[in-house]
Design a protein around this motif. Sequence first.
Motif, PDB file in Angstrom:
ATOM      1  N   TYR A  27      30.215  53.424  60.816  1.00 57.39           N
ATOM      2  CA  TYR A  27      31.451  53.461  61.605  1.00 57.39           C
ATOM      3  C   TYR A  27      32.267  52.167  61.479  1.00 57.39           C
ATOM      4  N   ASP A  28      32.020  51.375  60.455  1.00 55.12           N
ATOM      5  CA  ASP A  28      32.823  50.186  60.183  1.00 55.12           C
ATOM      6  C   ASP A  28      33.946  50.565  59.221  1.00 55.12           C
ATOM      7  N   VAL A  29      34.932  51.273  59.744  1.00 57.72           N
ATOM      8  CA  VAL A  29      35.966  51.834  58.876  1.00 57.72           C
ATOM      9  C   VAL A  29      36.837  50.731  58.281  1.00 57.72           C
ATOM     10  N   ILE A  30      37.405  49.889  59.145  1.00 61.94           N
ATOM     11  CA  ILE A  30      38.330  48.862  58.664  1.00 61.94           C
ATOM     12  C   ILE A  30      37.639  47.867  57.728  1.00 61.94           C
ATOM     13  N   PRO A  31      36.476  47.317  58.077  1.00 60.68           N
ATOM     14  CA  PRO A  31      35.838  46.379  57.135  1.00 60.68           C
ATOM     15  C   PRO A  31      35.542  46.992  55.773  1.00 60.68           C
ATOM     16  N   MET A  32      35.121  48.237  55.738  1.00 63.21           N
ATOM     17  CA  MET A  32      34.808  48.850  54.447  1.00 63.21           C
ATOM     18  C   MET A  32      36.078  49.124  53.638  1.00 63.21           C
ATOM     19  N   LEU A  33      37.160  49.475  54.310  1.00 68.07           N
ATOM     20  CA  LEU A  33      38.420  49.635  53.584  1.00 68.07           C
ATOM     21  C   LEU A  33      38.919  48.302  53.053  1.00 68.07           C
ATOM     22  N   VAL A  34      38.674  47.223  53.794  1.00 65.14           N
ATOM     23  CA  VAL A  34      39.023  45.894  53.301  1.00 65.14           C
ATOM     24  C   VAL A  34      38.217  45.564  52.052  1.00 65.14           C
ATOM     25  N   VAL A  35      36.941  45.947  52.038  1.00 63.75           N
ATOM     26  CA  VAL A  35      36.107  45.737  50.852  1.00 63.75           C
ATOM     27  C   VAL A  35      36.723  46.453  49.642  1.00 63.75           C
ATOM     28  N   ALA A  36      37.126  47.699  49.831  1.00 65.99           N
ATOM     29  CA  ALA A  36      37.749  48.442  48.731  1.00 65.99           C
ATOM     30  C   ALA A  36      39.038  47.765  48.273  1.00 65.99           C
ATOM     31  N   CYS A  37      39.853  47.299  49.228  1.00 68.52           N
ATOM     32  CA  CYS A  37      41.105  46.629  48.864  1.00 68.52           C
ATOM     33  C   CYS A  37      40.843  45.359  48.063  1.00 68.52           C
ATOM     34  N   ILE A  38      39.836  44.591  48.455  1.00 67.77           N
ATOM     35  CA  ILE A  38      39.522  43.351  47.734  1.00 67.77           C
ATOM     36  C   ILE A  38      39.146  43.645  46.292  1.00 67.77           C
ATOM     37  N   TRP A  39      38.313  44.658  46.082  1.00 71.78           N
ATOM     38  CA  TRP A  39      37.890  44.968  44.718  1.00 71.78           C
ATOM     39  C   TRP A  39      39.033  45.533  43.890  1.00 71.78           C
ATOM     40  N   TYR A  40      39.875  46.393  44.496  1.00 71.89           N
ATOM     41  CA  TYR A  40      41.027  46.910  43.753  1.00 71.89           C
ATOM     42  C   TYR A  40      41.955  45.763  43.351  1.00 71.89           C
ATOM     43  N   LEU A  41      42.229  44.843  44.271  1.00 70.21           N
ATOM     44  CA  LEU A  41      43.109  43.715  43.957  1.00 70.21           C
ATOM     45  C   LEU A  41      42.505  42.826  42.875  1.00 70.21           C
ATOM     46  N   THR A  42      41.192  42.623  42.926  1.00 64.52           N
ATOM     47  CA  THR A  42      40.535  41.780  41.929  1.00 64.52           C
ATOM     48  C   THR A  42      40.661  42.378  40.529  1.00 64.52           C
ATOM     49  N   VAL A  43      40.348  43.664  40.400  1.00 64.68           N
ATOM     50  CA  VAL A  43      40.407  44.303  39.082  1.00 64.68           C
ATOM     51  C   VAL A  43      41.846  44.382  38.581  1.00 64.68           C
ATOM     52  N   VAL A  44      42.785  44.690  39.467  1.00 66.95           N
ATOM     53  CA  VAL A  44      44.191  44.767  39.063  1.00 66.95           C
ATOM     54  C   VAL A  44      44.690  43.402  38.595  1.00 66.95           C
ATOM     55  N   THR A  45      44.265  42.327  39.259  1.00 68.74           N
ATOM     56  CA  THR A  45      44.667  40.981  38.838  1.00 68.74           C
ATOM     57  C   THR A  45      44.142  40.668  37.438  1.00 68.74           C
ATOM     58  N   VAL A  46      42.887  41.003  37.177  1.00 70.07           N
ATOM     59  CA  VAL A  46      42.313  40.769  35.848  1.00 70.07           C
ATOM     60  C   VAL A  46      43.062  41.579  34.791  1.00 70.07           C
ATOM     61  N   LEU A  47      43.362  42.838  35.105  1.00 72.94           N
ATOM     62  CA  LEU A  47      44.101  43.663  34.149  1.00 72.94           C
ATOM     63  C   LEU A  47      45.507  43.135  33.920  1.00 72.94           C
ATOM     64  N   SER A  48      46.141  42.605  34.954  1.00 71.80           N
ATOM     65  CA  SER A  48      47.488  42.051  34.800  1.00 71.80           C
ATOM     66  C   SER A  48      47.481  40.842  33.867  1.00 71.80           C
ATOM     67  N   LEU A  49      46.459  39.998  33.985  1.00 73.96           N
ATOM     68  CA  LEU A  49      46.351  38.854  33.083  1.00 73.96           C
ATOM     69  C   LEU A  49      46.143  39.314  31.637  1.00 73.96           C
ATOM     70  N   GLY A  50      45.297  40.328  31.446  1.00 74.76           N
ATOM     71  CA  GLY A  50      45.112  40.871  30.100  1.00 74.76           C
ATOM     72  C   GLY A  50      46.384  41.491  29.550  1.00 74.76           C
ATOM     73  N   GLN A  51      47.156  42.143  30.412  1.00 68.69           N
ATOM     74  CA  GLN A  51      48.412  42.730  29.968  1.00 68.69           C
ATOM     75  C   GLN A  51      49.383  41.651  29.477  1.00 68.69           C
ATOM     76  N   LYS A  52      49.456  40.525  30.182  1.00 71.98           N
ATOM     77  CA  LYS A  52      50.359  39.453  29.766  1.00 71.98           C
ATOM     78  C   LYS A  52      49.955  38.878  28.413  1.00 71.98           C
ATOM     79  N   ARG A  53      48.648  38.762  28.185  1.00 71.90           N
ATOM     80  CA  ARG A  53      48.196  38.251  26.886  1.00 71.90           C
ATOM     81  C   ARG A  53      48.571  39.225  25.764  1.00 71.90           C
ATOM     82  N   LEU A  54      48.418  40.508  26.012  1.00 69.81           N
ATOM     83  CA  LEU A  54      48.803  41.491  24.996  1.00 69.81           C
ATOM     84  C   LEU A  54      50.306  41.459  24.743  1.00 69.81           C
ATOM     85  N   GLU A  55      51.089  41.301  25.793  1.00 69.36           N
ATOM     86  CA  GLU A  55      52.531  41.239  25.617  1.00 69.36           C
ATOM     87  C   GLU A  55      52.931  40.038  24.769  1.00 69.36           C
ATOM     88  N   ARG A  56      52.282  38.890  24.998  1.00 70.98           N
ATOM     89  CA  ARG A  56      52.583  37.720  24.178  1.00 70.98           C
ATOM     90  C   ARG A  56      52.154  37.939  22.731  1.00 70.98           C
TER      91      ARG A  56
END
Length: 321
Positions: A264-293
Amino acid sequence: MTLLSGDASMTTTHPAPDPAVQERPPDDVAAARPRFRPGRWLLGAVLLVVGAQLATFLVGNERFEWDVVGEYLFHPTVLQGLGMSVMLTVIAMVVGSALGVVLAAGQLSDFGPVRWASTLYVGVFRGIPPLVQLIFWYNLAFLVPDVSIGIPFGPTFASWSANEVITPLTAALIGLTLHEAAYMAEIVRAGILAVDPGQRDAARAMGFNGRQAFFKVVLPQAMRVIIPPTGSQFISLLKGTSLVSVIAMSDLLHSVQVIYNRTYDVIPMLVVACIWYLTVVTVLSLGQKRLERHFGRGHDRTATVAGGRRRPRLGLAGARA
Protein backbone atom coordinates in the motif's frame (compact mmCIF):
# COMPACT_ATOMS: atom_id res chain seq x y z
CA MET A 1 32.01 81.22 -46.64
CA THR A 2 30.93 83.87 -49.17
CA LEU A 3 28.46 83.35 -52.05
CA LEU A 4 28.31 86.01 -54.88
CA SER A 5 25.17 86.36 -56.99
CA GLY A 6 25.19 89.23 -59.44
CA ASP A 7 25.75 92.57 -57.67
CA ALA A 8 24.72 91.23 -54.27
CA SER A 9 26.85 89.30 -51.90
CA MET A 10 25.66 86.98 -49.18
CA THR A 11 27.88 85.72 -46.41
CA THR A 12 27.09 82.51 -44.48
CA THR A 13 29.02 81.88 -41.30
CA HIS A 14 29.24 78.38 -39.72
CA PRO A 15 29.63 78.16 -35.95
CA ALA A 16 33.03 77.15 -34.69
CA PRO A 17 33.26 73.47 -33.57
CA ASP A 18 32.84 72.86 -29.89
CA PRO A 19 36.22 71.93 -28.33
CA ALA A 20 34.46 69.61 -25.87
CA VAL A 21 33.03 67.60 -28.73
CA GLN A 22 36.40 67.35 -30.46
CA GLU A 23 38.12 66.23 -27.28
CA ARG A 24 35.53 63.49 -26.48
CA PRO A 25 37.15 60.08 -27.00
CA PRO A 26 35.46 57.57 -29.30
CA ASP A 27 33.13 55.00 -27.77
CA ASP A 28 34.91 51.85 -26.59
CA VAL A 29 32.83 48.77 -27.36
CA ALA A 30 34.84 46.71 -24.88
CA ALA A 31 33.71 48.98 -22.06
CA ALA A 32 30.02 48.72 -22.99
CA ARG A 33 27.71 47.40 -20.28
CA PRO A 34 24.61 45.29 -20.84
CA ARG A 35 21.34 47.14 -20.65
CA PHE A 36 19.41 46.74 -17.43
CA ARG A 37 16.29 44.67 -18.08
CA PRO A 38 14.01 44.53 -15.06
CA GLY A 39 11.69 42.01 -16.71
CA ARG A 40 14.41 39.37 -16.82
CA TRP A 41 15.36 39.97 -13.21
CA LEU A 42 11.71 39.65 -12.20
CA LEU A 43 11.31 36.43 -14.17
CA GLY A 44 14.51 35.01 -12.64
CA ALA A 45 13.27 35.87 -9.13
CA VAL A 46 9.94 34.16 -9.82
CA LEU A 47 11.66 31.01 -11.11
CA LEU A 48 13.95 31.00 -8.06
CA VAL A 49 10.99 31.22 -5.69
CA VAL A 50 9.13 28.45 -7.56
CA GLY A 51 12.23 26.23 -7.51
CA ALA A 52 12.74 26.78 -3.80
CA GLN A 53 9.09 26.00 -3.11
CA LEU A 54 9.28 22.82 -5.18
CA ALA A 55 12.44 21.68 -3.39
CA THR A 56 10.82 22.37 -0.01
CA PHE A 57 7.76 20.37 -1.08
CA LEU A 58 9.83 17.38 -2.21
CA VAL A 59 12.08 17.33 0.85
CA GLY A 60 9.69 18.48 3.54
CA ASN A 61 6.62 16.44 2.64
CA GLU A 62 6.86 13.27 4.72
CA ARG A 63 4.21 11.54 2.61
CA PHE A 64 6.79 10.88 -0.09
CA GLU A 65 8.36 8.40 2.33
CA TRP A 66 11.87 8.70 0.91
CA ASP A 67 13.07 5.92 3.18
CA VAL A 68 10.67 3.54 1.41
CA VAL A 69 11.87 4.87 -1.95
CA GLY A 70 15.47 4.08 -1.01
CA GLU A 71 14.48 0.65 0.23
CA TYR A 72 12.81 -0.42 -3.02
CA LEU A 73 14.90 1.55 -5.53
CA PHE A 74 17.18 -1.45 -6.18
CA HIS A 75 14.68 -4.15 -5.26
CA PRO A 76 15.11 -7.27 -7.46
CA THR A 77 11.50 -7.08 -8.64
CA VAL A 78 11.93 -3.45 -9.70
CA LEU A 79 15.21 -4.14 -11.47
CA GLN A 80 13.67 -7.12 -13.26
CA GLY A 81 10.82 -4.93 -14.47
CA LEU A 82 13.29 -2.26 -15.59
CA GLY A 83 15.23 -4.85 -17.58
CA MET A 84 12.03 -6.04 -19.24
CA SER A 85 11.09 -2.47 -20.22
CA VAL A 86 14.52 -1.85 -21.73
CA MET A 87 14.42 -5.19 -23.58
CA LEU A 88 10.99 -4.44 -25.04
CA THR A 89 12.19 -1.01 -26.12
CA VAL A 90 15.33 -2.27 -27.84
CA ILE A 91 13.65 -5.16 -29.68
CA ALA A 92 10.65 -3.10 -30.79
CA MET A 93 12.90 -0.24 -31.91
CA VAL A 94 15.33 -2.40 -33.89
CA VAL A 95 12.65 -4.46 -35.65
CA GLY A 96 10.35 -1.47 -36.05
CA SER A 97 13.13 0.63 -37.57
CA ALA A 98 14.02 -2.10 -40.07
CA LEU A 99 10.37 -2.46 -41.04
CA GLY A 100 10.04 1.33 -41.15
CA VAL A 101 12.86 1.58 -43.70
CA VAL A 102 11.08 -0.95 -45.91
CA LEU A 103 7.78 0.90 -45.55
CA ALA A 104 9.43 4.24 -46.32
CA ALA A 105 10.99 2.80 -49.46
CA GLY A 106 7.59 1.36 -50.37
CA GLN A 107 5.89 4.73 -49.94
CA LEU A 108 8.42 6.31 -52.30
CA SER A 109 8.24 3.46 -54.81
CA ASP A 110 6.98 4.09 -58.33
CA PHE A 111 5.13 0.75 -58.21
CA GLY A 112 1.54 1.59 -57.32
CA PRO A 113 0.44 -1.50 -55.33
CA VAL A 114 3.52 -1.37 -53.08
CA ARG A 115 3.09 2.36 -52.51
CA TRP A 116 -0.63 1.99 -51.70
CA ALA A 117 -0.05 -0.93 -49.33
CA SER A 118 2.73 0.91 -47.46
CA THR A 119 0.65 4.08 -47.17
CA LEU A 120 -2.34 2.08 -45.91
CA TYR A 121 -0.21 0.34 -43.27
CA VAL A 122 1.19 3.63 -41.98
CA GLY A 123 -2.25 5.21 -41.87
CA VAL A 124 -3.83 2.32 -39.97
CA PHE A 125 -1.15 1.72 -37.36
CA ARG A 126 -0.58 5.43 -36.73
CA GLY A 127 -4.30 6.00 -36.35
CA ILE A 128 -5.01 3.28 -33.77
CA PRO A 129 -3.76 4.05 -30.22
CA PRO A 130 -1.02 1.69 -29.03
CA LEU A 131 -3.03 0.68 -25.96
CA VAL A 132 -5.86 -0.55 -28.19
CA GLN A 133 -3.36 -2.45 -30.35
CA LEU A 134 -1.84 -4.18 -27.31
CA ILE A 135 -5.22 -5.30 -26.03
CA PHE A 136 -6.22 -6.46 -29.52
CA TRP A 137 -3.10 -8.61 -30.01
CA TYR A 138 -3.39 -10.00 -26.50
CA ASN A 139 -6.94 -11.19 -27.27
CA LEU A 140 -6.16 -12.44 -30.78
CA ALA A 141 -7.17 -15.98 -29.77
CA PHE A 142 -10.84 -14.89 -29.76
CA LEU A 143 -10.51 -13.97 -33.43
CA VAL A 144 -8.01 -16.59 -34.62
CA PRO A 145 -8.05 -19.75 -32.46
CA ASP A 146 -5.11 -21.31 -34.32
CA VAL A 147 -1.97 -19.78 -35.81
CA SER A 148 -0.76 -21.71 -38.83
CA ILE A 149 1.98 -21.56 -41.46
CA GLY A 150 1.29 -22.70 -45.00
CA ILE A 151 0.41 -21.68 -48.52
CA PRO A 152 -2.48 -19.18 -48.79
CA PHE A 153 -5.64 -21.05 -49.79
CA GLY A 154 -3.52 -24.20 -49.82
CA PRO A 155 -2.08 -26.82 -47.49
CA THR A 156 -1.00 -25.99 -43.92
CA PHE A 157 2.50 -27.00 -42.84
CA ALA A 158 2.27 -26.30 -39.10
CA SER A 159 -0.35 -25.04 -36.67
CA TRP A 160 -0.35 -23.92 -33.02
CA SER A 161 -2.95 -22.77 -30.57
CA ALA A 162 -3.17 -18.97 -30.43
CA ASN A 163 -3.42 -19.09 -26.64
CA GLU A 164 0.02 -20.72 -26.52
CA VAL A 165 1.62 -18.41 -29.07
CA ILE A 166 0.14 -15.07 -28.02
CA THR A 167 1.59 -14.64 -24.54
CA PRO A 168 1.84 -11.22 -22.86
CA LEU A 169 5.42 -10.99 -24.12
CA THR A 170 4.63 -11.77 -27.76
CA ALA A 171 1.56 -9.52 -27.69
CA ALA A 172 3.66 -6.67 -26.31
CA LEU A 173 6.40 -7.18 -28.90
CA ILE A 174 3.95 -7.42 -31.81
CA GLY A 175 1.93 -4.40 -30.72
CA LEU A 176 4.90 -2.13 -29.98
CA THR A 177 6.86 -3.19 -33.08
CA LEU A 178 4.04 -2.68 -35.56
CA HIS A 179 3.13 0.64 -33.98
CA GLU A 180 6.74 1.81 -34.00
CA ALA A 181 7.25 0.75 -37.63
CA ALA A 182 4.51 3.12 -38.78
CA TYR A 183 6.14 6.11 -37.09
CA MET A 184 9.63 5.16 -38.19
CA ALA A 185 8.40 4.88 -41.78
CA GLU A 186 7.40 8.55 -41.72
CA ILE A 187 10.67 9.58 -40.08
CA VAL A 188 12.76 7.68 -42.63
CA ARG A 189 10.63 8.97 -45.51
CA ALA A 190 11.18 12.57 -44.38
CA GLY A 191 14.93 11.96 -44.15
CA ILE A 192 15.07 10.44 -47.64
CA LEU A 193 13.14 13.34 -49.13
CA ALA A 194 15.64 15.74 -47.52
CA VAL A 195 18.47 14.27 -49.65
CA ASP A 196 19.13 16.00 -52.95
CA PRO A 197 17.60 13.89 -55.77
CA GLY A 198 20.79 14.44 -57.72
CA GLN A 199 22.59 12.10 -55.32
CA ARG A 200 20.43 9.21 -56.47
CA ASP A 201 20.96 10.15 -60.11
CA ALA A 202 24.71 10.30 -59.57
CA ALA A 203 24.68 6.87 -57.94
CA ARG A 204 22.76 5.40 -60.87
CA ALA A 205 25.22 7.05 -63.25
CA MET A 206 28.05 5.26 -61.42
CA GLY A 207 26.39 1.90 -62.09
CA PHE A 208 24.51 1.36 -58.81
CA ASN A 209 21.12 -0.30 -59.08
CA GLY A 210 18.12 1.07 -57.19
CA ARG A 211 18.71 -0.95 -54.00
CA GLN A 212 22.43 -0.12 -53.89
CA ALA A 213 21.78 3.57 -54.53
CA PHE A 214 19.26 3.64 -51.68
CA PHE A 215 21.26 1.80 -49.03
CA LYS A 216 24.77 3.02 -49.93
CA VAL A 217 24.19 6.61 -51.04
CA VAL A 218 20.78 7.98 -50.06
CA LEU A 219 20.19 6.39 -46.65
CA PRO A 220 23.61 7.30 -45.13
CA GLN A 221 23.04 10.96 -46.03
CA ALA A 222 19.47 10.85 -44.73
CA MET A 223 20.69 9.68 -41.32
CA ARG A 224 21.59 13.25 -40.41
CA VAL A 225 17.89 14.11 -40.60
CA ILE A 226 16.63 10.76 -39.30
CA ILE A 227 18.67 10.52 -36.08
CA PRO A 228 17.13 13.39 -34.03
CA PRO A 229 13.47 12.33 -34.37
CA THR A 230 14.49 8.68 -34.07
CA GLY A 231 16.10 9.40 -30.71
CA SER A 232 12.95 11.14 -29.54
CA GLN A 233 10.87 8.23 -30.80
CA PHE A 234 13.11 5.77 -28.95
CA ILE A 235 12.56 7.69 -25.71
CA SER A 236 8.81 7.81 -26.34
CA LEU A 237 8.81 4.06 -26.94
CA LEU A 238 10.58 3.46 -23.63
CA LYS A 239 7.90 5.43 -21.81
CA GLY A 240 5.23 3.75 -23.89
CA THR A 241 6.25 0.33 -22.61
CA SER A 242 4.35 1.22 -19.42
CA LEU A 243 1.19 0.45 -21.42
CA VAL A 244 2.01 -3.26 -21.45
CA SER A 245 1.12 -3.43 -17.76
CA VAL A 246 -2.55 -3.64 -18.81
CA ILE A 247 -1.89 -7.09 -20.32
CA ALA A 248 -0.12 -8.32 -17.16
CA MET A 249 3.35 -7.86 -18.65
CA SER A 250 5.97 -7.57 -15.92
CA ASP A 251 7.53 -4.29 -17.01
CA LEU A 252 8.73 -1.56 -14.65
CA LEU A 253 5.30 -0.10 -13.97
CA HIS A 254 3.71 -3.50 -13.43
CA SER A 255 6.52 -4.45 -11.04
CA VAL A 256 5.96 -1.44 -8.80
CA GLN A 257 2.21 -2.04 -8.98
CA VAL A 258 2.72 -5.56 -7.68
CA ILE A 259 4.70 -4.19 -4.74
CA TYR A 260 2.34 -1.38 -3.76
CA ASN A 261 -0.66 -3.68 -4.07
CA ARG A 262 0.98 -5.65 -1.28
CA THR A 263 2.44 -2.84 0.84
CA TYR A 264 0.00 0.00 0.00
CA ASP A 265 2.97 2.36 -0.53
CA VAL A 266 1.53 3.78 -3.72
CA ILE A 267 3.31 7.14 -3.90
CA PRO A 268 6.80 5.89 -2.92
CA MET A 269 6.65 3.08 -5.48
CA LEU A 270 5.51 5.45 -8.22
CA VAL A 271 8.42 7.71 -7.30
CA VAL A 272 10.73 4.70 -7.73
CA ALA A 273 9.34 4.15 -11.23
CA CYS A 274 9.74 7.85 -12.07
CA ILE A 275 13.37 7.85 -10.93
CA TRP A 276 14.25 4.88 -13.11
CA TYR A 277 12.39 6.25 -16.15
CA LEU A 278 14.19 9.60 -15.78
CA THR A 279 17.55 7.87 -15.36
CA VAL A 280 17.21 5.74 -18.50
CA VAL A 281 15.79 8.63 -20.54
CA THR A 282 18.74 10.83 -19.50
CA VAL A 283 21.24 8.17 -20.61
CA LEU A 284 19.42 7.76 -23.93
CA SER A 285 19.37 11.53 -24.45
CA LEU A 286 23.14 11.69 -24.01
CA GLY A 287 23.58 8.86 -26.52
CA GLN A 288 21.28 10.63 -28.95
CA LYS A 289 23.40 13.80 -28.80
CA ARG A 290 26.55 11.82 -29.54
CA LEU A 291 24.91 10.21 -32.56
CA GLU A 292 23.71 13.58 -33.80
CA ARG A 293 27.25 14.96 -33.60
CA HIS A 294 28.60 11.87 -35.39
CA PHE A 295 26.19 12.03 -38.33
CA GLY A 296 26.24 15.84 -38.40
CA ARG A 297 29.96 16.06 -39.14
CA GLY A 298 30.55 18.33 -42.09
CA HIS A 299 27.13 19.95 -41.73
CA ASP A 300 27.14 21.62 -38.31
CA ARG A 301 28.41 25.14 -37.76
CA THR A 302 31.18 24.22 -35.34
CA ALA A 303 34.23 22.03 -35.65
CA THR A 304 36.18 20.21 -32.99
CA VAL A 305 39.78 21.32 -32.62
CA ALA A 306 42.68 20.09 -30.52
CA GLY A 307 41.97 19.85 -26.83
CA GLY A 308 38.27 19.17 -27.32
CA ARG A 309 37.47 22.86 -27.92
CA ARG A 310 35.08 23.89 -30.63
CA ARG A 311 35.37 26.83 -32.98
CA PRO A 312 33.15 28.21 -35.77
CA ARG A 313 33.80 26.85 -39.23
CA LEU A 314 35.39 29.26 -41.69
CA GLY A 315 33.60 30.09 -44.88
CA LEU A 316 35.27 30.57 -48.24
CA ALA A 317 36.31 34.13 -47.42
CA GLY A 318 37.83 33.03 -44.11
CA ALA A 319 39.61 30.14 -45.79
CA ARG A 320 41.27 32.48 -48.29
CA ALA A 321 42.31 35.01 -45.65
